[in-house]
Design a protein around this motif. Structure first.
Motif, PDB file in Angstrom:
ATOM      1  N   ASN A  53      41.608  36.953  42.288  1.00 28.56           N
ATOM      2  CA  ASN A  53      40.280  37.483  41.978  1.00 28.56           C
ATOM      3  C   ASN A  53      40.311  38.470  40.820  1.00 28.56           C
ATOM      4  O   ASN A  53      39.313  39.114  40.532  1.00 28.56           O
ATOM      5  CB  ASN A  53      39.687  38.170  43.212  1.00 28.56           C
ATOM      6  CG  ASN A  53      39.550  37.206  44.361  1.00 28.56           C
ATOM      7  OD1 ASN A  53      39.236  36.034  44.168  1.00 28.56           O
ATOM      8  ND2 ASN A  53      39.828  37.667  45.564  1.00 28.56           N
ATOM      9  N   GLY A  54      41.463  38.642  40.191  1.00 29.06           N
ATOM     10  CA  GLY A  54      41.581  39.609  39.108  1.00 29.06           C
ATOM     11  C   GLY A  54      41.831  41.005  39.653  1.00 29.06           C
ATOM     12  O   GLY A  54      42.016  41.212  40.852  1.00 29.06           O
ATOM     13  N   TYR A  55      41.874  41.985  38.762  1.00 27.62           N
ATOM     14  CA  TYR A  55      42.121  43.357  39.167  1.00 27.62           C
ATOM     15  C   TYR A  55      41.552  44.295  38.117  1.00 27.62           C
ATOM     16  O   TYR A  55      41.212  43.883  37.021  1.00 27.62           O
ATOM     17  CB  TYR A  55      43.617  43.625  39.345  1.00 27.62           C
ATOM     18  CG  TYR A  55      44.401  43.406  38.084  1.00 27.62           C
ATOM     19  CD1 TYR A  55      44.594  44.438  37.174  1.00 27.62           C
ATOM     20  CD2 TYR A  55      44.950  42.170  37.791  1.00 27.62           C
ATOM     21  CE1 TYR A  55      45.293  44.243  36.009  1.00 27.62           C
ATOM     22  CE2 TYR A  55      45.651  41.964  36.623  1.00 27.62           C
ATOM     23  CZ  TYR A  55      45.828  43.002  35.742  1.00 27.62           C
ATOM     24  OH  TYR A  55      46.528  42.800  34.589  1.00 27.62           O
TER      25      TYR A  55
END
Length: 76
Positions: A53-55
């Motif tokens: 989900n990314g960061y």
């Protein structure tokens, strides 16, 4: 690694046979194999793990949001 780095990290130096094998493999890969047709990105590799989900940069690390040192409580 370079000899100076191996000495700095107290690592053993590779044997002459290992060095020759690595040079031979490098020459084989360079001259005998054809280059890739398309680029291979890290997200396409199964052994590269990442957050799906990314960061955000703020969520990384172990540092607290505020200073952990209590200032002004020093006794003389």
């Amino acid at each position: 690694m370079a000899a100076a780095l191996l000495d700095a990290f107290h690592s053993p130096h590779p044997s002459r046979l290992i060095r020759m094998a690595l040079k031979a493999r490098g020459a084989f890969v360079r001259y005998a194999l054809s280059p890739r047709e398309e680029r291979l990105y890290g997200r396409q590799r199964p052994n590269i793990r990442s957050d799906p989900n990314g960061y955000t940069v703020d969520s990384l690390g172990t540092f607290p949001k505020t200073c952990p040192v209590k200032h002004g409580t020093r006794r003389a």
